[in-house]
Design an enzyme around this catalytic site. Structure first.
Site, PDB file in Angstrom:
ATOM      1  N   ASP A  53     -22.632 -20.332   8.354  1.00 48.25           N
ATOM      2  CA  ASP A  53     -22.154 -19.192   8.744  1.00 48.25           C
ATOM      3  C   ASP A  53     -21.031 -18.414   8.262  1.00 48.25           C
ATOM      4  O   ASP A  53     -20.395 -19.167   7.761  1.00 48.25           O
ATOM      5  CB  ASP A  53     -22.349 -19.189  10.058  1.00 48.25           C
TER       6      ASP A  53
ATOM      7  N   ASP B  90     -19.894 -20.364  14.344  1.00 55.35           N
ATOM      8  CA  ASP B  90     -18.916 -20.134  15.669  1.00 55.35           C
ATOM      9  C   ASP B  90     -19.522 -19.396  17.036  1.00 55.35           C
ATOM     10  O   ASP B  90     -18.773 -19.444  17.621  1.00 55.35           O
ATOM     11  CB  ASP B  90     -18.070 -19.954  14.756  1.00 55.35           C
TER      12      ASP B  90
ATOM     13  N   ASP C  49     -24.555 -18.206  16.478  1.00 59.33           N
ATOM     14  CA  ASP C  49     -25.249 -18.865  15.755  1.00 59.33           C
ATOM     15  C   ASP C  49     -26.273 -19.966  16.171  1.00 59.33           C
ATOM     16  O   ASP C  49     -26.655 -20.726  15.969  1.00 59.33           O
ATOM     17  CB  ASP C  49     -24.518 -19.473  15.242  1.00 59.33           C
TER      18      ASP C  49
END
Length: 638
Positions: free
Chosen positions: A334, A526, A530
């Site tokens: 990410d 995080d 996600d």
């Protein structure tokens, strides 16, 4: 009540273990005394008593384990202890009391050493749990302090933390400043200075000055509590190899139990070894064919690796996830909060000639009244010379405006300004091409500042990318951010493959597509957005300062938000794989060698037992090498 029962059971287990250990040494003493005695009934009695005293613990353990598993599986499920017990009984039957006693002494001694070595890695986890704060100093409205149990802390309560105290719960400093030893959270040995408004973590140590903190959450919900929860799960989630070994063990033991009498019959009738020699070789076969070393090939190594990583700020929820990490062929990151810091900062500023110190003070004063996420970045970047009291208007969809001594000031996005010079337009375009957010600050409709803001890359991201590329593992970015921003961050870090403008549900679809191309894929993220991708990945890792949802879903956690920890984790997983295979091949090699030597009459019972149990200890000691962790040269990743 449940905890009390568990503690009582633990104490009883320790007491029983101490008694069995004392009796074990008494058995050894009786065995040694026999070297001073002539052949007699007393010598035979000493051998038999020594055999019972030194081996009763492992014998009972073997019988109880076999009965328990047989009931659970609803079929005969023996363990390796049974093989040793039968071999010892066989030696007694043919009158080899010395060999029978020595067999059990060596087996029981190896068993105790195995327990000690395996528990060594578990004790690292226990040490971590013992760091949990026990007490807190509760501060009331009148400033009085009451000592309370740390488990009673509620969110919002004020707590006084003295010098040398453990911070009892995650919180925000509301008065004072001090240095905090955060080794229990981050692994860093150097204390970190913190002041009013900054966050402190439960279990860390206040080193220099008294502070007052406000609890950010109830007791049991902080970062350290999450660490304990995750590390404790490692003992319940074993690796696939360990499960496979445990599964085949009873089948292997059954085969040995069947082959032993066949070997006796073949030896007596086909090979003409004689009844005694054939029986002895069958008993030695039971001993040396026992898969003791093979049974401990994986678990001690996995626990050692996981406990070492926990000390270094990398938490795995089980050996299976660390095992899978060694197999990855691609890493999907990410962007925000993972490859970047997750906090916008001012990166560039274009000044007009007419900007004064007073103008900058007005900019800061306006932003101090704002609630948009970029305000903190601007306040942090521009130092305030004088405090200015302003009435600030929030223009929805535009920005902020204020009037000061007849001058009108405005802060907003570029599209809300009609009059901008070619220079300003050029600067704006250059910043936006770099994926930066641009904010204008004007005075009387003249733009005097162009401010570029960006969530900058995590300093450790470039090192992680270089490491994976060096190891032929592709790195990929998956983000919901705009394409320009994503591409610029990816370029700075060195990531070549980017998926931008991706919705949360589509992240999981991309992971599934990547798995079809690469096989095993690691996802690092995080945020709540996600979570679907983390759940879909072959292995997943959450950043420790990320959302609770991401941490719950992920297989592992980086407590320091430092991607160099990911490098350490991957190197450790590879070393774990190597050591486990070393253990497996060595164990099988020793078994085959000893069986071959036995068939040709080249070993006796004591030597066979010694070599067999010695191989078990070598396997365990090899596994414990993972407690030291791995070394790597950061300079090669620059």
């Amino acid at each position: 009540m449940k905890k009390t029962l568990e503690k009582n059971h633990e104490h009883q287990h320790r007491d029983h273990h101490k008694i069995s250990l004392i009796l074990f040494f008494v058995g050894i003493l009786l065995f040694l005394i026999n070297y001073l005695l002539e052949e007699s009934v007393l010598k035979t009695i000493f051998y038999l008593v020594g055999l019972v005293l030194s081996g009763y613990h492992v014998t009972l353990e073997g019988i109880e384990g076999t009965i328990k598993e047989t009931k659970a599986q609803k079929k005969f499920t023996p363990n390796v202890h049974i093989l040793m017990m039968i071999a010892a009984i066989g030696a007694v039957i043919i009158g080899d009391y010395k060999e029978a006693t020595l067999l059990i002494i060596i087996f029981a001694g190896a068993h105790y050493l195995e327990d000690y070595a395996t528990d060594k890695s578990k004790r690292e986890i226990t040490k971590l749990i013992n760091l949990n704060p026990k007490e807190a100093r509760l501060l009331d409205d009148k400033g009085n302090v009451t000592i309370i149990n740390a488990s009673e802390i509620k969110k919002g309560q004020l707590l006084k933390v003295m010098v040398g105290d453990q911070v009892p719960v995650d919180g925000i400093i509301i008065d004072g400043n001090s240095a905090f030893d955060e080794a229990s959270i981050t692994g860093e040995s150097i204390p970190k200075d913190k002041t009013t408004g900054e966050q402190v973590f439960g279990s860390t140590i206040n080193k220099t000055d008294v502070v007052i903190i406000e609890a950010s959450n109830d007791s049991g919900q902080g970062i350290f509590d999450q660490i304990i929860k995750l590390v404790s799960q490692t003992q319940e989630n074993t690796a696939k190899r360990a499960k496979l070994i445990k599964k085949i063990e009873p089948y292997y033991v059954k085969i040995v139990l069947v082959v032993a009498p066949i070997l006796f019959l073949l030896g007596d009738f086909a090979f003409q070894w004689g009844t005694r020699e054939s029986f002895l070789k069958a008993m030695i076969f039971l001993t040396v064919a026992s898969p003791c070393a093979l049974a401990v090939a994986d678990v001690p190594a996995s626990l050692s690796a996981i406990s070492n990583l926990a000390r270094r700020g990398v938490l795995f929820k089980g050996g299976v996830h660390l095992e899978n990490l060694a197999e990855i062929k691609a890493v999907a990151f990410d962007k925000t909060g993972t490859l970047t810091l997750g906090v916008p900062v001012v990166t560039d500023v274009y000044h007009a000639d007419k900007v004064s110190v007073e103008d900058l003070d007005i900019l800061v004063a306006m932003e101090e009244n704002a609630n948009h996420p970029l305000a903190k970045a601007i306040i942090k970047y521009f130092s305030k010379t004088n405090a200015i009291d302003l009435e600030v208007k929030n223009l929805i969809g535009v920005g902020l405006s204020a009037t000061y001594y007849g001058n009108e000031y405005k802060i907003g996005k570029p599209t809300s300004f009609k009059n901008s010079s070619d220079i300003v337009k050029g600067e704006t375009k250059a910043f936006e091409l770099q994926g930066k957010t641009v904010v204008y600050f004007s005075k009387n409709d003249e733009i005097i500042l162009v401010i570029a803001i960006q969530d900058i890359e995590n300093e450790s991201a470039k090192a992680a990318n270089i490491y994976f590329r060096q190891n032929n593992i592709d790195t990929i970015m998956i983000t919901g951010d705009a394409e320009n921003t994503a591409n610029m961050i990816a370029k700075n870090i060195g990531i070549s493959k980017v998926y931008a403008n991706v919705l949360p549900q589509n992240k999981a679809m991309i992971i599934e597509d990547l798995k079809k191309v690469y096989g095993d894929v690691l996802m690092v993220g995080d945020g709540v957005n996600d979570a679907p991708a983390l759940a879909s990945a072959s292995v997943s890792m959450a950043m420790g300062l990320g959302s609770d949802v991401a941490i719950d879903v992920a297989d592992s956690v980086l407590t320091k938000n430092n991607l160099r920890q990911l490098i350490i984790a991957h190197k450790t997983s590879r070393k774990l794989k190597m050591i486990v295979w070393q253990n497996i091949l060595f164990s099988l090699g020793v078994i085959l060698t000893l069986i071959t030597l036995n068939m040709f009459g080249k070993i006796n019972m004591p030597i066979g037992v010694l070599m067999h149990e010695g191989s078990t200890l070598i396997v365990i000691l090899n596994s414990l090498r993972l407690l030291k962790g791995v070394k790597w040269n950061y300079e090669t990743l620059k």
